[in-house]
Design a protein around this motif. Sequence first.
Motif, short mmCIF file in Angstrom:
data_model
loop_
_atom_site.label_atom_id
_atom_site.label_comp_id
_atom_site.label_asym_id
_atom_site.label_seq_id
_atom_site.Cartn_x
_atom_site.Cartn_y
_atom_site.Cartn_z
N TYR A 33 0.87 -1.18 0.00
CA TYR A 33 0.00 0.00 0.00
C TYR A 33 0.91 1.23 0.00
CZ TYR A 33 -4.11 2.83 1.26
OH TYR A 33 -5.14 3.73 1.26
N SER A 34 1.08 1.83 -1.18
CA SER A 34 2.10 2.85 -1.34
C SER A 34 1.63 3.94 -2.30
CB SER A 34 3.39 2.21 -1.89
OG SER A 34 4.35 3.18 -2.22
N VAL A 35 2.23 5.13 -2.15
CA VAL A 35 1.98 6.24 -3.08
C VAL A 35 3.18 6.43 -4.00
CG1 VAL A 35 0.49 7.37 -1.40
CG2 VAL A 35 2.89 8.04 -1.56
N THR A 36 4.16 5.55 -3.90
CA THR A 36 5.41 5.68 -4.66
C THR A 36 5.38 4.80 -5.90
OG1 THR A 36 6.57 6.04 -2.57
CG2 THR A 36 7.90 5.54 -4.50
N PRO A 37 5.58 5.36 -7.09
CA PRO A 37 5.49 4.56 -8.32
C PRO A 37 6.42 3.35 -8.34
CG PRO A 37 5.48 6.89 -8.86
CD PRO A 37 5.77 6.79 -7.39
N ASN A 38 7.61 3.45 -7.77
CA ASN A 38 8.54 2.33 -7.90
C ASN A 38 8.16 1.14 -7.02
OD1 ASN A 38 9.35 3.13 -5.36
ND2 ASN A 38 11.34 3.91 -6.01
N GLN A 39 7.11 1.26 -6.23
CA GLN A 39 6.60 0.12 -5.45
C GLN A 39 5.61 -0.72 -6.26
OE1 GLN A 39 7.64 -0.75 -2.45
NE2 GLN A 39 8.93 1.04 -2.11
N TYR A 40 5.29 -0.27 -7.46
CA TYR A 40 4.27 -0.94 -8.28
C TYR A 40 4.93 -1.81 -9.34
CZ TYR A 40 0.72 1.68 -5.90
OH TYR A 40 -0.13 2.16 -4.93
N VAL A 41 4.40 -3.02 -9.49
CA VAL A 41 5.08 -4.01 -10.32
C VAL A 41 4.45 -4.21 -11.70
CG1 VAL A 41 5.96 -5.25 -8.33
CG2 VAL A 41 3.72 -5.86 -9.24
N SER A 42 3.19 -3.83 -11.84
CA SER A 42 2.52 -3.97 -13.13
C SER A 42 1.82 -2.67 -13.47
CB SER A 42 1.49 -5.10 -13.09
OG SER A 42 2.11 -6.34 -12.87
N TRP A 43 1.94 -2.27 -14.74
CA TRP A 43 1.37 -1.01 -15.21
C TRP A 43 0.57 -1.23 -16.47
CZ3 TRP A 43 2.20 3.86 -12.91
CH2 TRP A 43 3.11 3.87 -11.85
N GLY A 44 -0.52 -0.46 -16.59
CA GLY A 44 -1.23 -0.43 -17.85
C GLY A 44 -0.56 0.52 -18.82
N GLN A 45 -1.14 0.66 -20.00
CA GLN A 45 -0.55 1.51 -21.04
C GLN A 45 -0.98 2.96 -20.90
OE1 GLN A 45 -3.29 -0.17 -21.42
NE2 GLN A 45 -4.67 1.27 -22.42
N GLY A 46 -1.96 3.21 -20.06
CA GLY A 46 -2.42 4.57 -19.81
C GLY A 46 -3.56 4.98 -20.70
N THR A 47 -4.27 6.02 -20.24
CA THR A 47 -5.35 6.61 -21.03
C THR A 47 -5.25 8.13 -20.89
OG1 THR A 47 -7.75 6.59 -21.44
CG2 THR A 47 -7.05 6.46 -19.15
N GLN A 48 -5.41 8.83 -22.01
CA GLN A 48 -5.20 10.28 -22.03
C GLN A 48 -6.44 11.02 -21.57
OE1 GLN A 48 -2.36 12.00 -22.68
NE2 GLN A 48 -3.44 13.92 -22.25
N VAL A 49 -6.24 11.96 -20.66
CA VAL A 49 -7.29 12.86 -20.21
C VAL A 49 -6.87 14.28 -20.56
CG1 VAL A 49 -8.47 13.83 -18.20
CG2 VAL A 49 -8.07 11.35 -18.36
N THR A 50 -7.72 14.97 -21.30
CA THR A 50 -7.45 16.35 -21.67
C THR A 50 -8.61 17.22 -21.22
OG1 THR A 50 -6.19 15.63 -23.60
CG2 THR A 50 -6.90 17.93 -23.56
N VAL A 51 -8.30 18.24 -20.43
CA VAL A 51 -9.32 19.14 -19.91
C VAL A 51 -9.11 20.51 -20.53
CG1 VAL A 51 -10.40 20.09 -17.84
CG2 VAL A 51 -9.28 17.84 -17.75
N SER A 52 -10.11 20.96 -21.26
CA SER A 52 -10.00 22.26 -21.92
C SER A 52 -10.58 23.36 -21.03
CB SER A 52 -10.75 22.24 -23.25
OG SER A 52 -12.12 22.01 -23.04
N SER A 53 -10.01 24.56 -21.18
CA SER A 53 -10.46 25.69 -20.35
C SER A 53 -11.57 26.46 -21.01
CB SER A 53 -9.28 26.61 -20.06
OG SER A 53 -8.71 27.05 -21.27
#
Length: 122
Positions: free
Chosen positions: A102-122
């Motif tokens: 249970y961590s907030v540090t990225p290097n403690q995580y062993v598996s990652w997804g490819q990500g999804t883009q979020v774009t917020v326009s003003s």
Amino acid sequence: QVRLVETGGGLVQAGGSLTLSCAASGRALSTYVIGWFRQAPGKEREFVAVINWSGVSTNYAESMKGRFTISKDNTKNTVLLQMNSLKPEDTARYYCAASRIYSVTPNQYVSWGQGTQVTVSS
């Protein structure tokens, strides 16, 4: 090793909402801590939210508290990130990741997804 796939990103106006989904395969999510992280161009990957094995315990980055909600459905092997009151500074690629800690540090995580883009326009 668990495999993760994020969906739900897109373009939204400031003040709007999006729900990101992290679907797991290969292993049961009930045995993992799941974190959401984000990375904007030119910036380091930063912690967004985390949820523990059972889904009872959660933690958020300070700027997301009150706006984002993380939840887990172990029966569907899915973690959701509900994002409300979105701001242009929330624009980034969002990743879910699995850990045994249970961590907030990225290097403690062993598996990652490819990500999804979020774009917020003003």
